[in-house]
Write an enzyme that holds these catalytic residues in place. Structure first.
Site, short mmCIF file in Angstrom:
data_model
loop_
_atom_site.label_atom_id
_atom_site.label_comp_id
_atom_site.label_asym_id
_atom_site.label_seq_id
_atom_site.Cartn_x
_atom_site.Cartn_y
_atom_site.Cartn_z
N THR A 1 6.51 23.21 4.88
CA THR A 1 7.05 22.81 6.17
C THR A 1 7.29 24.04 7.02
O THR A 1 7.70 25.07 6.51
CB THR A 1 8.37 22.02 6.02
OG1 THR A 1 8.87 21.74 7.33
CG2 THR A 1 9.42 22.76 5.23
N GLU B 1 11.71 18.01 3.44
CA GLU B 1 12.66 18.36 2.38
C GLU B 1 13.29 17.14 1.74
O GLU B 1 14.02 17.25 0.75
CB GLU B 1 13.79 19.24 2.97
CG GLU B 1 13.37 20.66 3.31
CD GLU B 1 12.84 20.83 4.73
OE1 GLU B 1 12.38 19.81 5.30
OE2 GLU B 1 12.87 21.95 5.26
N LYS C 1 9.06 20.42 18.06
CA LYS C 1 8.24 19.40 17.44
C LYS C 1 7.39 18.70 18.49
O LYS C 1 7.88 17.92 19.29
CB LYS C 1 9.10 18.40 16.68
CG LYS C 1 8.28 17.71 15.62
CD LYS C 1 9.11 17.16 14.50
CE LYS C 1 8.24 16.92 13.30
NZ LYS C 1 8.83 16.04 12.32
N TRP D 1 5.13 20.67 13.85
CA TRP D 1 5.99 21.80 14.18
C TRP D 1 5.26 22.92 14.89
O TRP D 1 4.11 23.23 14.57
CB TRP D 1 6.60 22.40 12.91
CG TRP D 1 7.59 21.51 12.25
CD1 TRP D 1 7.47 20.94 11.02
CD2 TRP D 1 8.85 21.09 12.76
NE1 TRP D 1 8.59 20.19 10.74
CE2 TRP D 1 9.44 20.26 11.80
CE3 TRP D 1 9.53 21.33 13.97
CZ2 TRP D 1 10.68 19.67 11.99
CZ3 TRP D 1 10.78 20.74 14.14
CH2 TRP D 1 11.33 19.92 13.16
P1 AMP Z 1 9.24 17.10 9.01
O1 AMP Z 1 9.77 17.93 7.91
O2 AMP Z 1 8.04 17.67 9.66
O3 AMP Z 1 9.07 15.68 8.59
O4 AMP Z 1 10.33 17.11 10.17
C1 AMP Z 1 11.66 16.69 9.97
C2 AMP Z 1 12.41 16.74 11.28
O5 AMP Z 1 11.77 15.93 12.25
C3 AMP Z 1 13.82 16.24 11.21
O6 AMP Z 1 14.72 17.19 10.70
C4 AMP Z 1 14.08 15.92 12.68
O7 AMP Z 1 14.41 17.08 13.41
C5 AMP Z 1 12.74 15.40 13.14
N1 AMP Z 1 12.69 13.93 13.04
C6 AMP Z 1 12.14 13.18 12.05
N2 AMP Z 1 12.29 11.87 12.31
C7 AMP Z 1 12.95 11.77 13.48
C8 AMP Z 1 13.43 10.69 14.29
N3 AMP Z 1 13.23 9.41 13.95
N4 AMP Z 1 14.10 11.00 15.41
C9 AMP Z 1 14.31 12.28 15.79
N5 AMP Z 1 13.88 13.33 15.08
C10 AMP Z 1 13.22 13.09 13.95
#
Ligand code: AMP
Length: 546
Positions: free
Chosen positions: A186, A331, A443, A448
């Site tokens: 990540t 994570e 994001k 990312w």
């Molecule tokens: P990832 O590890 O790429 O899945 O990203 C995780 C991060 O994406 C989380 O810590 C949030 O900051 C963001 N995220 C994931 N789902 C949502 C959601 N439904 N609404 C807002 N942010 C989200």
């Protein structure tokens, strides 16, 4: 006194064994990068996974060796999910949208031994093949007839030839359930990408949890199309949950545009789907322009970024599709919360009902969460207070691969909690709403963008004294990078010159959308740039691309 029940380990191979035995005829349909639609069944996938497990052993792959994939969602990728993890090796799914330098960094860091790739990633493989340190074999996920001629890739193998080289008489090994099963990097934290190493046990427990009715709600009568890539936290666990429940699986391959997706939704009678908001924007646009309806789709999981309330309503009011807004992280395997109704909420007036659905939702069993203030003390639920969101549970990371970044956990009363980097409120019903993000990454369309990389490049420009990169709202991509620059005294540089300075240094889509020049960037007590202050300063700023 101990209980007297069987001690069978929770293993990923048990999912495909179950699917073969109890749902052997259930279909797996894939749009292939070769261009056609391919149909198979769990029975066939199970047999080919065993043959591939034997082929991997013949290549010298041993327990816990990392085996990488650069691949779309498709049946061969599914076979690798089971062949690699099931045989005791670690499936390392790599995000092909990264810059080749990052792919090399990740492959070297993981010490990948074999890399499987879809043909559409051939240029990327050619860019990295001579540079990675540990990869012994590259395997093109295709048949002999489609093998690239003169690809100039050392030790290039053909997927179908590997499968055909073995019979399927293979017993899945009885592994320790705590053995590592898969690995996903990540960039969602600061610094270099970090690896999250899942185990068989964590994966199985997560699979049970996401299949539940108030979770992602998977069943044998469903046809599930995961748009979320299998390289993004194992497509949120759906390839496992489909085998656990016997649901039909439909894979879109590289066809992620509205038209290709819609055609598959209809032809394969898809009932459930999952993806980031950006994908649904494309699909809804296509459906709207062509005056279409969904004849079978009833639910879709939207997460990865906040689902815009207008999208919830459009799906619900105009297409009779119920959106399950979900939140999670790499994570966290990834699912943490889902906004599914509690008793009575379904019958609320529309505005109130949609307000519940717009929240990121309540914790699925297995995930505990809390919000804490600046002093690390837990904040109450039900009020107006936002705090740092902390989580714990058996499918949540305890440390990053190879101890990268030190101990990520925050300890309170001897208990370790994972600080998510999200800032949230929790209402008295336990529904969590993300209000901000304390981590600095951006994001864009569910992927990312590392703000530090963008800042480092800007800082290397001779006219720049200090640069900060923050997320600015974008209606299509949710967030896009905005570069905030303080020039050196007397120096001159234009926005165009700064943006041109990024060319060739990063993936093109990482380039900031705009530059704002400021007299000073606010600094905190330790001399760190205070990006929360910048975000606040620029909260009404509108990107020219928006
Ligand atoms: P990832 O590890 O790429 O899945 O990203 C995780 C991060 O994406 C989380 O810590 C949030 O900051 C963001 N995220 C994931 N789902 C949502 C959601 N439904 N609404 C807002 N942010 C989200």
């Amino acid at each position: 006194m101990n209980g007297q029940m069987m001690q069978l380990p929770l293993l990923i191979s048990s999912l495909i064994v179950h699917a073969e035995r109890h749902h052997g005829g259930a279909e797996v349909v894939s749009r292939r990068v070769e261009g056609d639609i391919h149909r198979t069944t769990y029975r066939e996938i199970a047999s080919r996974s065993r043959r591939m497990a034997k082929a991997l052993a013949a290549l010298g792959v041993k327990t816990s060796d990392r085996i990488a994939t650069l691949a779309w969602n498709g049946y061969r990728h599914l076979e690798l999910y089971y062949a690699v993890s099931g045989s005791g090796a670690v499936l390392h799914t790599v995000n092909p949208r990264l810059h080749p330098d990052q792919v090399v960094y990740i492959a070297d860091h993981a010490e990948d031994q074999v890399l499987f790739f879809d043909l559409s990633f051939l240029p990327l493989i050619q860019a990295i093949a001579g540079r990675t340190k540990t990869i012994r074999h590259f395997v093109a996920m295709t048949d002999r007839a489609h093998m690239p001629a003169d690809a100039k890739i050392p030790n290039l193998l053909c997927y179908e030839e590997l499968v055909e080289s073995q019979d399927d008489r293979y017993e899945w090994p009885l592994l320790d359930e705590n053995l590592a099963s898969s690995l996903c990097y990540t960039s969602g934290t600061t610094g270099n990408p970090k690896g999250v190493l899942y185990s068989h046990r964590s994966t199985l427990l997560h699979t049970f949890a996401i299949a539940l009715p108030d979770s992602l709600n998977c069943s044998a009568s469903d046809s599930i199309l995961p748009v979320v890539p299998m390289f993004h936290v194992n497509a949120w666990g759906l390839p496992y949950a489909a085998c656990m429940t016997g649901a039909k699986l439909v894979f879109p391959g590289a066809g992620l545009d509205g038209k290709s997706l819609y055609e598959l939704f209809e032809s394969e009678k898809v009932t459930v789907s999952a993806g980031v908001p950006t994908v649904w924007q494309g699909l809804l646009g296509y459906v709207e322009q062509n005056g279409l309806k969904f004849s079978t789709m009833r639910r879709t999981v939207i997460g990865g970024s906040a689902c815009p309330p207008a999208m919830l309503r459009k799906f619900g009011d105009e297409y009779d599709v119920h959106v399950l807004h979900a939140w999670g992280m790499t994570e966290m395997s990834p699912v943490g919360t889902v906004a599914s109704f509690k008793a009575g909420q379904k019958d609320l007036p529309p505005d109130e009902r949609y307000a519940v659905m717009a929240k990121q939702g309540r914790a699925v069993y297995g995930v505990d969460m809390k919000i804490v203030g600046g002093d690390g003390k837990e904040l109450p639920w039900g009020g107006a207070e936002s705090g740092d969101l902390h989580v714990r549970g058996p499918w949540i990371v305890s440390e990053y691969f190879k101890g990268e970044g030190g101990d990520p956990l925050a300890y309170v009363d001897g208990q370790g909690w994972f600080p998510t980097g999200d800032v949230a409120r929790i209402d008295s019903d336990g529904f969590m709403l993300i209000t901000d993000r304390s981590k600095d990454v951006i994001k864009s369309g569910g992927e990312w963008i590392g703000s530090i990389d963008l800042e480092n490049i800007a800082m290397a420009h001779p006219a720049v004294a200090m640069a900060a990169c923050i997320a600015a709202f974008h209606p299509k991509w949710d967030e896009r990078p905005l570069l905030v620059v303080m020039k050196k005294p007397g120096a001159e540089v234009t926005k165009e010159q700064l943006l041109a300075f990024y060319e060739g240094k990063i993936a093109k889509w990482w380039t900031p959308d705009d530059v704002v020049f400021v007299d000073a960037i606010p600094l905190g007590a330790t001399g760190k740039m205070q990006k929360n202050k910048l975000r606040e300063m620029l909260k009404d700023y509108k990107l020219p691309t928006a």
